[in-house]
Design a protein around this motif. Structure first.
Motif, PDB file in Angstrom:
ATOM      1  N   PRO A 139       0.831  -1.209   0.000  1.00  0.00           N
ATOM      2  CA  PRO A 139       0.000   0.000   0.000  1.00  0.00           C
ATOM      3  C   PRO A 139       0.871   1.267   0.000  1.00  0.00           C
ATOM      4  O   PRO A 139       1.677   1.456   0.919  1.00  0.00           O
ATOM      5  N   ALA A 140       0.714   2.103  -1.017  1.00  0.00           N
ATOM      6  CA  ALA A 140       1.597   3.259  -1.192  1.00  0.00           C
ATOM      7  C   ALA A 140       1.600   4.179   0.021  1.00  0.00           C
ATOM      8  O   ALA A 140       2.659   4.673   0.434  1.00  0.00           O
ATOM      9  N   ASN A 141       0.420   4.412   0.605  1.00  0.00           N
ATOM     10  CA  ASN A 141       0.366   5.350   1.744  1.00  0.00           C
ATOM     11  C   ASN A 141       1.185   4.829   2.926  1.00  0.00           C
ATOM     12  O   ASN A 141       1.857   5.596   3.620  1.00  0.00           O
ATOM     13  N   GLN A 142       1.154   3.533   3.139  1.00  0.00           N
ATOM     14  CA  GLN A 142       1.906   2.954   4.250  1.00  0.00           C
ATOM     15  C   GLN A 142       3.409   2.980   3.972  1.00  0.00           C
ATOM     16  O   GLN A 142       4.219   3.245   4.867  1.00  0.00           O
ATOM     17  N   LEU A 143       3.777   2.701   2.721  1.00  0.00           N
ATOM     18  CA  LEU A 143       5.198   2.721   2.356  1.00  0.00           C
ATOM     19  C   LEU A 143       5.770   4.128   2.508  1.00  0.00           C
ATOM     20  O   LEU A 143       6.857   4.313   3.063  1.00  0.00           O
ATOM     21  N   LYS A 144       5.024   5.111   2.035  1.00  0.00           N
ATOM     22  CA  LYS A 144       5.499   6.499   2.139  1.00  0.00           C
ATOM     23  C   LYS A 144       5.631   6.930   3.596  1.00  0.00           C
ATOM     24  O   LYS A 144       6.567   7.659   3.955  1.00  0.00           O
ATOM     25  N   VAL A 178       8.218   3.597  -3.279  1.00  0.00           N
ATOM     26  CA  VAL A 178       7.141   2.784  -3.840  1.00  0.00           C
ATOM     27  C   VAL A 178       7.571   2.228  -5.191  1.00  0.00           C
ATOM     28  O   VAL A 178       7.833   2.971  -6.133  1.00  0.00           O
ATOM     29  N   ASP A 187       2.367   0.161  -6.152  1.00  0.00           N
ATOM     30  CA  ASP A 187       1.262   0.394  -5.214  1.00  0.00           C
ATOM     31  C   ASP A 187       0.322  -0.815  -5.294  1.00  0.00           C
ATOM     32  O   ASP A 187      -0.468  -0.934  -6.221  1.00  0.00           O
ATOM     33  N   GLN A 188       0.465  -1.702  -4.321  1.00  0.00           N
ATOM     34  CA  GLN A 188      -0.335  -2.924  -4.291  1.00  0.00           C
ATOM     35  C   GLN A 188      -1.077  -2.947  -2.949  1.00  0.00           C
ATOM     36  O   GLN A 188      -0.574  -3.460  -1.940  1.00  0.00           O
ATOM     37  N   PRO A 189      -2.265  -2.344  -2.910  1.00  0.00           N
ATOM     38  CA  PRO A 189      -2.963  -2.138  -1.634  1.00  0.00           C
ATOM     39  C   PRO A 189      -3.385  -3.422  -0.921  1.00  0.00           C
ATOM     40  O   PRO A 189      -3.712  -3.384   0.263  1.00  0.00           O
TER      41      PRO A 189
END
Length: 559
Positions: free
Chosen positions: A294-299, A305, A308-310
């Motif tokens: 998940p991109a938001n969690q990685l950032k 990233v 982006d694999q949620p």
């Protein structure tokens, strides 16, 4: 008196040791020339396949690939062969709750407040589990679209090395007869198959109660084609962009026990791949640390990233465990789950007995049992004679060996799921894990049905000789609630409401799955969707746990 020569004495001692089961096992333990500490690894290497995790799936997978290709296995733990007695049947709980730095089990606590363990050893979960071996239910094989003939062959390949028929002595016979008495029928005798009714399953413990593990399957490996490095912690999967900006896995960065960095890369062969087999917690964690998630969690964790694999880390599930501790007026054998009752409602009823207890449970037993037994004396008018008899017999129960056992139940297909989040970017640390036990009301109802079956078995005529007649069901529930090891709040009606009992006393069955689910994170061939040359092969891909226990199917899948 005739003097005994040193030569005669030594010959006698050698003969005695040769007959001792521990000595025999040590002699038979494999001495793999290709298994070494990561400190001996080159700083840079190239391989056809890189398998991350030498566990229950990773070992059979690597052994199979080595038949025709160059394989590297990176295992973050050590070897189970250095001190094999640690994993004998009687010591199951001691090793599971071993808190030393060289423990085979890394402990963690889920965000739900339930204690769990992750394997940290060559052989993975098969080194620290209860040893039960049973095939997947036919529904699982069909739903996973696996080739049934190949599944059968792969199970047989595993069974030649590590599987045995379970002995069934007095305690387990009483549980078996109790299950049949209360209607968990038919009796299917000894079988690998997952069939409704009561059966005897197989085990990875041999007749001397020594454990055999997935690491033994490396005996199948071609030793010239494989390298296994221990205490090799992978920090990142290296990816590059291919045509159309599609990422491709090309190598890994790992560190040895001294913290020295190593790099391993795939060769230019067309089928070269990195295969993640780090378990339902470790596999999604590593994917996220490598920028796939998940991109938001990685950032939020300052991870670049890549994709982006949620769905990475979502659908995380565990099979809840609830049950009762049953003190016995009679000595019991050492046993681990050979008998299982598979009910029509999808509950699995199992039992163990006579195990060595680690210190915390011993101390809890010592406090709680006298309290419960005093309640028997005060509220149920037990005679002083009977009370004394119970106290004398119960004394054995709170020593190092459990005189009595546990009867437990598992929900075969829980609906409640959770997820995983990174805690930080250190792969040695546990991520945050939510299982959301009993979030779905149907799971609570199923637990209640399972507990009702357990109570019926304990109250059955067949089991009567192994329970103190003056201990009521309510007291057994209260005892189990008092011994809970999780950090969840306990409510005053725990012992009178089975719904509340299930929620308050939930424990893990260690059957984590779903966090890299087929169709969500990987495709039907277990390739990561959206990334080339990268697969996941372990229980993280399962939508449910297969059969009574997943280890047979995880080993089969690796093959």
């Amino acid at each position: 008196m005739e003097r005994v020569s040193w030569r005669s004495l030594m010959a006698f001692l050698v003969a005695v040791l040769a007959l001792h089961p521990c000595f025999c096992y040590a002699e038979k333990a494999p001495n793999y020339s290709f298994v070494r500490e990561a400190t001996t690894a080159p700083r840079l290497s190239n391989h056809s396949y890189i398998v991350i995790g030498g566990g229950t799936a990773g070992c059979p997978l690597a052994a199979t690939l080595s038949e025709s290709a160059n394989v590297l296995v990176l295992e973050r733990g050590g070897s189970p062969y250095l001190r094999p007695g640690r994993t004998d049947k009687v010591n199951y709980l001691l090793e599971l709750y071993n808190t030393s730095s060289d423990s085979y089990a890394q402990q963690f606590r889920s965000e739900d407040g339930v204690h769990g363990h992750r394997a940290r050893v060559l052989g993975g979960g098969s080194v620290i589990n209860a040893g039960f071996y049973s095939h997947a239910d036919p529904e699982f094989v069909k739903e996973a679209r696996l080739d049934e003939a190949l599944v059968k062959q792969s199970y047989q390949w595993v069974e030649k090395k590590v599987v045995f028929e379970s002995p069934v002595l007095q305690w387990q016979s009483a549980v078996k007869d109790g299950l049949l008495e209360v209607g968990v029928k038919p009796y299917n005798k000894f079988t690998y198959d997952h069939i409704k009714g009561t059966k005897i399953g197989a085990t990875i413990f041999d007749r001397n109660d020594h454990r055999h593990t997935a690491a033994d399957l490396l005996e199948y490996a071609n030793p010239t084609n494989i390298k296994v490095y221990l205490h090799a912690t992978v920090h990142k999967i290296i990816t590059t962009e291919t045509t159309g900006s599609r990422p491709k896995a090309t190598g890994v960065i790992y560190k040895d026990a001294t913290g020295l960095r190593h790099e391993a890369y795939l060769t230019e062969e067309p089928n070269s791949e990195i295969i993640v087999s780090s378990g339902a917690i470790g596999s999604p964690q590593l994917l996220m640390l490598s920028g796939i998630g998940p991109a938001n969690q990685l950032k939020a964790n300052r991870v670049k990233v890549v994709l982006d694999q949620p769905m990475v880390g979502q659908n995380m599930a565990d099979n809840a465990m609830n049950g009762l501790v049953v003190p016995s007026p009679l000595p019991v054998e050492v046993s681990l789950l050979p008998t299982v009752g598979i009910t029509q409602s999808g509950n699995y009823i199992e039992a163990c007995s006579g195990l060595n207890l680690p210190p915390p449970p011993q101390e809890q037993m010592a406090k709680l049992l006298p309290t419960n037994l005093n309640k028997v004396s005060l509220h149920y008018s037990v005679s002083p004679c009977v009370f004394s008899f119970i106290m004398i017999n119960i004394g054995a129960f709170i020593n190092t060996r459990l005189q009595g056992g546990l009867i437990i139940q598992k929900d075969g297909r829980p609906l409640s799921t959770g997820h995983i989040e990174l805690r930080n970017t250190d792969p040695n640390d546990n991520p945050k894990v939510w299982f959301n036990y009993f979030k779905e009301p149907q799971d609570v109802k199923k637990c209640v049905r399972g507990m009702e079956t357990i109570i019926s078995v304990i109250n059955s005529k067949s089991f009567s000789r192994f329970r103190h007649p003056s201990m009521t069901t309510e007291q057994l529930l209260d005892l189990a609630a008092g011994l809970q090891s999780n950090a969840r709040p306990r409510h005053p009606n725990t012992a009178t409401s089975l719904e509340q009992f299930c929620k308050d006393t939930v424990l893990t069955f260690w059957h984590y799955h779903g966090s890299c689910k087929v169709g969500k994170v990987v495709d039907s061939d277990y390739r990561i969707i959206g990334v080339d040359s990268l697969r996941v092969i372990d229980a993280s891909t399962f939508h449910v746990t297969p059969g009574t226990n997943p280890q047979a199917t995880v080993m089969m899948l690796g093959r």
